[in-house]
Design an enzyme around this catalytic site. Structure first.
Site, PDB file in Angstrom:
ATOM      1  N   HIS A   1      -7.434   9.616  -2.256  1.00 39.40           N
ATOM      2  CA  HIS A   1      -6.770   9.647  -0.952  1.00 39.40           C
ATOM      3  C   HIS A   1      -7.559  10.440   0.089  1.00 39.40           C
ATOM      4  CE1 HIS A   1      -2.433   9.429   0.824  1.00 39.40           C
ATOM      5  NE2 HIS A   1      -3.323   9.353   1.789  1.00 39.40           N
TER       6      HIS A   1
ATOM      7  N   ASP B   1       0.842  -1.197   0.000  1.00 39.91           N
ATOM      8  CA  ASP B   1       0.000   0.000   0.000  1.00 39.91           C
ATOM      9  C   ASP B   1       0.877   1.247   0.000  1.00 39.91           C
ATOM     10  OD1 ASP B   1      -2.967   1.074   0.766  1.00 39.91           O
ATOM     11  OD2 ASP B   1      -1.424   2.284   1.751  1.00 39.91           O
TER      12      ASP B   1
ATOM     13  N   LYS C   1      -2.576   5.766  -4.433  1.00 42.08           N
ATOM     14  CA  LYS C   1      -3.666   6.716  -4.160  1.00 42.08           C
ATOM     15  C   LYS C   1      -3.446   8.032  -4.890  1.00 42.08           C
ATOM     16  CE  LYS C   1      -3.661   4.756   0.492  1.00 42.08           C
ATOM     17  NZ  LYS C   1      -2.229   4.602   0.810  1.00 42.08           N
TER      18      LYS C   1
ATOM     19  N   TYR D   1       3.089   9.791  -0.714  1.00 39.56           N
ATOM     20  CA  TYR D   1       4.164   9.250   0.133  1.00 39.56           C
ATOM     21  C   TYR D   1       5.547   9.484  -0.491  1.00 39.56           C
ATOM     22  CZ  TYR D   1       0.319   6.587   2.341  1.00 39.56           C
ATOM     23  OH  TYR D   1      -0.851   6.209   2.957  1.00 39.56           O
TER      24      TYR D   1
END
Ligand SMILES: NC(=O)c1ccc[n+]([C@@H]2O[C@H](COP(=O)([O-])OP(=O)(O)OC[C@H]3O[C@@H](n4cnc5c(N)ncnc54)[C@H](OP(=O)(O)O)[C@@H]3O)[C@@H](O)[C@H]2O)c1
Length: 291
Positions: A116, A52, A82, A57
């Protein structure tokens, strides 16, 4: 929960479009790009098959490098990424952002693509994602951090219902009511922050420690097992290979109904992080743009 397949010991859940998703995976939030490739390589070697990540990120390239180097057949992996909040025109920008993510991951499809945050023109984002799914570029689409009223409105006003809602779910914020609403709409609940990132003394919690002692299991293992027995998909994060192995080792015991009921008493019914309906957070998250 479906039994494990021969290629993997991790059981799956079946999403509302028939796609099978491992009930336990590996999350890489707050793992720096330099550290991520090593962590994902070790997680894959330990047996994780669901990874994930997210555009936000900043580590999709490192995730992709670990996948490419693993030699694991693509169809055995389940990769989630996401979409961050997009500027208008959100439909075009969503397709462009998806292509960026795919390129960084070095993949020609992902297994699950999530909105997200419940901010911006997410109806336009969703229409673009419906097309990505129809074109087979993502096997399933879903959302994250959507309150039940928002996801219900999205379902009622679009053609495709989200397969997943990834929301904070842990012993202090158990989300039983949200899980019930999602289940009634055929949406799989997925926990982020299963350990509340250790907040509120989770790893030394007396009740969880005592329950674990009865099975010879750690607090982390009790929490993951409790979520899995509730049918919640979990994606714990760790950069420690020993903890990766520990967090996977949760399929050889079953919590009794009495222990499940004890853990239910830990619910505080509110977030350990922040409320997505807090106006300051809406402003802050909506203003954030990815480089
Ligand atoms: N959609 C969203 O908005 C959203 C938000 C947050 C997270 N997520 C996803 O959910 C994943 C998991 O959530 P999270 O990373 O926020 O937090 P988490 O999994 O609840 O907690 C991670 C923390 O627990 C520690 N830990 C892990 N296993 C342990 C064990 N067996 N014993 C003791 N400590 C242990 C880790 O430390 P070490 O690494 O030092 O072991 C780390 O500090 C993320 O990585 C991300 O993929 C999504």
């Amino acid at each position: 929960m479906n039994d494990s397949h021969s290629s993997s010991k991790i059981p799956t859940v079946t999403l509302n479009n028939g796609v099978e998703m491992p009930i336990l995976g590996f999350g890489v939030f707050q793992v720096g790009p330099e550290e991520t490739e090593k962590a994902v390589r070790e997680a894959l070697a330990a047996g994780y098959r669901l990874i994930d990540t997210a555009a936000a990120y900043g580590n999709e390239e490192a995730v992709g490098a670990a996948i490419a180097g693993s030699g694991i057949p693509r169809e055995e992996l389940f990769v989630t990424t996401k979409l961050w909040v997009q500027e208008r025109p959100a439909e075009q920008n969503t397709t462009r952002a998806f292509e960026d993510s795919l390129r960084k991951l070095g993949l020609d499809y992902v297994d699950l693509y999530l909105i997200h945050q419940p901010f911006g023109d997410y109806y336009a984002q969703w229409r673009a994602m419906e097309r990505l799914a129809a074109d087979g570029r993502t096997r399933a689409i879903g959302v994250s951090n959507f309150a039940s009223d928002r996801i219900l409105d999205l379902i009622l006003n679009n053609d495709v219902a989200p397969a997943v809602n990834q929301i904070e779910t842990n012993p202090f914020h158990q989300r039983a009511d949200d899980q019930g609403i999602l289940a009634s709409e055929g949406v799989q609940i997925e926990s982020w922050g299963p350990f509340a990132e250790g907040k509120n003394g989770l790893f030394s919690n007396h009740l969880l420690t005592e329950v674990g002692a009865g099975y010879g299991k750690s607090v982390a293992q009790v929490v993951l097992r409790w979520l899995i027995q509730r049918g919640v998909v979990v994606i714990p994060k760790t950069v420690s290979p020993a903890r990766m192995a520990q967090n996977l080792d949760v399929f050889d015991f079953t919590l009794t109904d009495a222990d499940m009921a004890k853990i239910a008493t830990l619910d505080e019914g509110s977030t350990q992080f922040f409320d997505h309906r807090d106006p300051d957070m809406v402003r802050w998250l909506s203003a954030r743009r990815l480089a």
